[in-house]
Design a protein around this motif. Structure first.
Motif, mmCIF file in Angstrom:
data_model
loop_
_atom_site.group_PDB
_atom_site.id
_atom_site.type_symbol
_atom_site.label_atom_id
_atom_site.label_comp_id
_atom_site.label_asym_id
_atom_site.label_seq_id
_atom_site.Cartn_x
_atom_site.Cartn_y
_atom_site.Cartn_z
ATOM 1 N N UNK A 35 8.362 8.259 -4.010
ATOM 2 C CA UNK A 35 8.409 7.374 -2.844
ATOM 3 C C UNK A 35 8.417 8.221 -1.578
ATOM 4 N N UNK A 36 7.993 7.591 -0.495
ATOM 5 C CA UNK A 36 7.848 8.318 0.751
ATOM 6 C C UNK A 36 9.152 8.383 1.544
ATOM 7 N N UNK A 37 9.321 9.529 2.212
ATOM 8 C CA UNK A 37 10.404 9.690 3.182
ATOM 9 C C UNK A 37 9.781 9.743 4.569
ATOM 10 N N UNK A 38 10.422 9.090 5.510
ATOM 11 C CA UNK A 38 9.939 9.096 6.895
ATOM 12 C C UNK A 38 10.206 10.466 7.492
ATOM 13 N N UNK A 54 0.169 12.898 -0.990
ATOM 14 C CA UNK A 54 1.294 13.570 -0.324
ATOM 15 C C UNK A 54 1.718 12.982 1.017
ATOM 16 N N UNK A 55 0.753 12.490 1.807
ATOM 17 C CA UNK A 55 1.077 12.064 3.173
ATOM 18 C C UNK A 55 0.498 10.688 3.466
ATOM 19 N N UNK A 56 1.307 9.883 4.166
ATOM 20 C CA UNK A 56 0.901 8.521 4.542
ATOM 21 C C UNK A 56 1.234 8.319 6.013
ATOM 22 N N UNK A 57 0.230 7.924 6.799
ATOM 23 C CA UNK A 57 0.436 7.656 8.217
ATOM 24 C C UNK A 57 0.200 6.182 8.492
ATOM 25 N N UNK A 108 0.830 -1.214 0.000
ATOM 26 C CA UNK A 108 0.000 0.000 0.000
ATOM 27 C C UNK A 108 0.862 1.261 0.000
ATOM 28 N N UNK A 109 1.967 1.223 0.737
ATOM 29 C CA UNK A 109 2.859 2.378 0.747
ATOM 30 C C UNK A 109 3.335 2.708 -0.667
ATOM 31 N N UNK A 110 3.717 1.695 -1.413
ATOM 32 C CA UNK A 110 4.179 1.905 -2.783
ATOM 33 C C UNK A 110 3.050 2.421 -3.676
ATOM 34 N N UNK A 162 2.390 6.669 15.886
ATOM 35 C CA UNK A 162 2.040 7.152 14.549
ATOM 36 C C UNK A 162 3.323 7.432 13.788
ATOM 37 N N UNK A 163 3.513 6.720 12.688
ATOM 38 C CA UNK A 163 4.641 6.965 11.789
ATOM 39 C C UNK A 163 4.114 7.823 10.638
ATOM 40 N N UNK A 164 4.810 8.923 10.355
ATOM 41 C CA UNK A 164 4.359 9.809 9.283
ATOM 42 C C UNK A 164 5.384 9.832 8.149
ATOM 43 N N UNK A 165 4.869 9.716 6.940
ATOM 44 C CA UNK A 165 5.692 9.717 5.732
ATOM 45 C C UNK A 165 5.150 10.774 4.777
ATOM 46 N N UNK A 166 6.039 11.327 3.971
ATOM 47 C CA UNK A 166 5.622 12.337 2.995
ATOM 48 C C UNK A 166 6.414 12.178 1.704
ATOM 49 N N UNK A 167 5.786 12.537 0.605
ATOM 50 C CA UNK A 167 6.495 12.560 -0.679
ATOM 51 C C UNK A 167 7.456 13.743 -0.684
#
Length: 204
Positions: A167-170, A141-144, A131-133, A156-161
């Motif tokens: 790809x997401x960066x932590x 833009x944002x994935x938690x 799902x992250x990919x 809560x881990x937050x990732x952003x483009x």
């Protein structure tokens, strides 16, 4: 309505997926034209997702008011988000924040600002890898990623483009024992969520 028999030998279209009976489709996603069952979700899992959706909604309402209603946002849980139509891929995030759209319009990746997946025993690899990919490829833009226990949200881990790399960066992880604030963010707009807002067990 089409009844899904869990046997598929070739990919189907997005329109064919939408023809599946709604009660059955609630527990299905479509990935590259192939229908896949969603992971098992217990009551606590669903409560955590609901609390997060409500917390995001509160932040969204504050932003709408502060913008003089020039901006409009909605939150949702477990709705189809069309990531791309060919081959059709749609996920059902546990919670999400998106721009307001007309009732008749299909919710798509271009509308979504934050997707949230609640981790469980069955969903860890799917949420962290597949799902992250997919969400990153779709440009959300944002994935938690959220873990929980019997009290409620635990981390809560937050990732952003970043940098247009697809790809997401932590960008940070918070844990319940680190202080009262679960999320303090400025993007896509100011969001502050307290751990106490994410509890699912009654206070003793």
């Amino acid at each position: 309505m089409t009844v899904w028999h869990e046997q598929q030998h070739e990919p189907i279209t997005w329109e064919m997926f939408l023809e599946i009976d709604e009660d059955i489709r609630r527990d299905l996603e479509i990935v590259d034209g192939y229908v896949v069952p969603r992971e098992q979700r217990g009551r606590e899992h669903q409560k955590v997702a609901t609390r997060l959706s409500l917390a995001l909604e509160q932040a969204a309402v504050q932003q709408i008011r502060s913008s003089g209603r020039a901006e409009c946002y909605e939150t949702n849980t477990e709705v189809d988000v069309l990531l791309w139509e060919v081959p059709p891929t749609a996920r059902k995030p546990d919670a999400l924040l998106h721009r307001c759209i007309p009732d008749f319009e299909q919710l798509a990746a271009e509308h979504v600002l934050i997707v949230v997946e609640v981790l469980s025993t069955w969903s860890g690899r799917r949420d962290r890898v597949h799902k992250m990919a997919d969400y990153a490829d779709a440009g959300i833009p944002h994935y938690w990623l959220v873990s929980f226990d019997k009290v409620g949200t635990l981390s809560i881990e937050r990732y952003a483009l970043t940098g247009g790399l697809g790809r997401y960066a932590h960008i940070g992880t918070t844990h319940r024992d680190m202080g009262p604030a679960a999320v303090t963010a400025s993007d896509p707009f100011p969001i502050e969520i307290l751990w106490e807002h994410l509890e699912v067990a009654p206070s003793l």
